[in-house]
Enzyme design. Sequence first.
Site, short mmCIF file in Angstrom:
data_model
loop_
_atom_site.label_atom_id
_atom_site.label_comp_id
_atom_site.label_asym_id
_atom_site.label_seq_id
_atom_site.Cartn_x
_atom_site.Cartn_y
_atom_site.Cartn_z
N TYR A 1 -9.53 3.24 4.48
CA TYR A 1 -9.92 2.71 5.79
C TYR A 1 -11.36 3.06 6.15
O TYR A 1 -11.99 2.33 6.90
CB TYR A 1 -8.99 3.28 6.88
CG TYR A 1 -7.57 2.81 6.76
CD1 TYR A 1 -7.15 1.65 7.40
CD2 TYR A 1 -6.64 3.52 6.01
CE1 TYR A 1 -5.84 1.20 7.31
CE2 TYR A 1 -5.32 3.08 5.90
CZ TYR A 1 -4.94 1.92 6.55
OH TYR A 1 -3.63 1.48 6.44
N GLU B 1 1.13 7.85 0.31
CA GLU B 1 0.18 8.84 0.84
C GLU B 1 0.75 10.26 0.93
O GLU B 1 0.96 10.79 2.02
CB GLU B 1 -0.32 8.40 2.21
CG GLU B 1 -1.10 7.11 2.19
CD GLU B 1 -1.66 6.71 3.55
OE1 GLU B 1 -2.60 5.90 3.59
OE2 GLU B 1 -1.16 7.24 4.58
N GLU C 1 -3.00 -0.63 1.18
CA GLU C 1 -3.26 -0.64 2.62
C GLU C 1 -4.75 -0.72 2.87
O GLU C 1 -5.53 0.01 2.27
CB GLU C 1 -2.74 0.63 3.32
CG GLU C 1 -1.26 0.71 3.52
CD GLU C 1 -0.86 1.95 4.31
OE1 GLU C 1 -1.66 2.43 5.15
OE2 GLU C 1 0.25 2.44 4.09
N ARG D 1 4.80 -5.67 0.95
CA ARG D 1 5.05 -4.25 0.69
C ARG D 1 5.78 -3.67 1.89
O ARG D 1 5.26 -3.63 3.00
CB ARG D 1 3.73 -3.50 0.46
CG ARG D 1 3.98 -2.01 0.21
CD ARG D 1 2.69 -1.21 0.09
NE ARG D 1 3.04 0.20 0.10
CZ ARG D 1 2.45 1.14 0.81
NH1 ARG D 1 1.43 0.82 1.61
NH2 ARG D 1 2.84 2.38 0.77
N ASN E 1 -4.99 3.24 -0.73
CA ASN E 1 -5.16 3.01 0.70
C ASN E 1 -6.51 3.56 1.12
O ASN E 1 -6.82 4.72 0.85
CB ASN E 1 -4.07 3.72 1.51
CG ASN E 1 -2.68 3.15 1.27
OD1 ASN E 1 -2.51 2.19 0.54
ND2 ASN E 1 -1.69 3.76 1.89
N HIS F 1 8.06 6.64 2.81
CA HIS F 1 6.90 6.49 3.69
C HIS F 1 7.07 7.46 4.86
O HIS F 1 7.16 7.05 6.03
CB HIS F 1 6.77 5.04 4.17
CG HIS F 1 5.40 4.68 4.66
ND1 HIS F 1 4.67 3.60 4.20
CD2 HIS F 1 4.61 5.28 5.59
CE1 HIS F 1 3.51 3.54 4.82
NE2 HIS F 1 3.45 4.55 5.68
#
Length: 456
Positions: free
Chosen positions: A295, A167, A363, A77, A293, A121
């Site tokens: 985290y 995002e 991600e 990606r 994504n 991005h």
Amino acid sequence: MPELIFPKDFVFGTATAAYQIEGAYAEDGRGLSIWDEFSHRKGKTHKGDNGDVACDHYHRYPEDIALMGELGVNAYRMSLSWSRILPEGTGKINQAGINHYRREFDALLEAGITPYVTLFHWDLPLALHNKYGGFQNRQAAHDFAEYAEVAAKAFGDQVKHWITLNEPWEHCVMGHFMGEHAPGYHRPWTFMKVMHNLLLGHALGMERIRDVLPDATVGITTSHTPAHPFTDRDKDHEAAALANEFLNFVTLDPLYKGHYPEELSRRFRYFKPGVETGDMERINAPIDFIGVNNYQREFARHTYLVPFLNTWIVGGTQGAERDFVKDGVQHTSMGWEVYPEAIYEVLGWLRNDYDNPTTMITENGAAFEDEVIDGEVHDPKRMDFLEGYMGQVKRAMDHGSDITGYFVWTLIDNFEWAAGFAKRFGIIHVDHQTQERIIKGSGRWYADLIRRSQAQ
């Protein structure tokens, strides 16, 4: 615990972003982006770091693709630099930029690695920002659609998988609300407007790609961070519910339900985004996959000190200089709690509340302090992080989630936006003085997982 293993046809990849790795910021006709301007402002990035050279991937992509081959990934990606293709954001095409990406795609395909291409991005062409303020203006959505069509025509014979935006929440909030990212605005009242224009850009761009490439798969990548109540007080539970609308459902609801979250919309009723007839139907158009994504998680508490939201989200970088353990829980060097169940929670929302769409983890990864010792990098904390989070992805799959792939963030230690080169997320170490690359222990762990999964 049973051995972690994924289906044989699972997509295993790594993810990067153009401005974070390419460098060559003024070569071959590339125009400037808002990140070129922002990162050169005094005090905006760690030690004044910028992406002028970054990882020099523009020149070193053959070496990096060879390293991907060594890892055994079957997908990559990456994002395109909008201003490398359209230096002014619209109009005249820079053929040198097109030629560069075509060479990179050829190299990937020759190595048996499928490109998944992100169009935006966060590196908006500076010319469009100077012209009308970027995604504060509805025109940005239309200019993005033009760019998407140019890319689809230029690369459609090489690229079959497209991601419109990465995002939108981060670009909206970090760039326009908090001012910590480019373009560096502190304008909370523009939150809903910028978000709407980004999602409209996604919709219009997807339409253009499908017009040019009817057989392409097209999705969008959204970030998701579950918000939990800071205490068990009713007010904190209410704050967490609103925080989830703000952090998570502000993108999922319009994409899958055709409207913005109700309570959030009520709180921002004086700052409506300017929805025109047909907008929501276009944003709600079916997508081929959602990129997720994740985290960490956050905590939310009620406070009257935050206008409109009355909610304070506790978490984030917290000024951390290195990873640490707090109350027995590991935190990354971004100050983020290692909480693998967060990604399972997000995937549960999609499965239970949004009709279980086809999903890719676009991600997931962690920054820790890495040292090169005798030419090797041992990073057991990152290995534990990846095993924990990927274990929760597999758990979600076992419970019915339609998950087809995973992209670790990130391939190589890069320019980590405002944190500069201080935070290392890569599974490949980069010495940013010499540009030497070393596959870390986590990269070897990932390669072994891929090998075992594909050997079934």
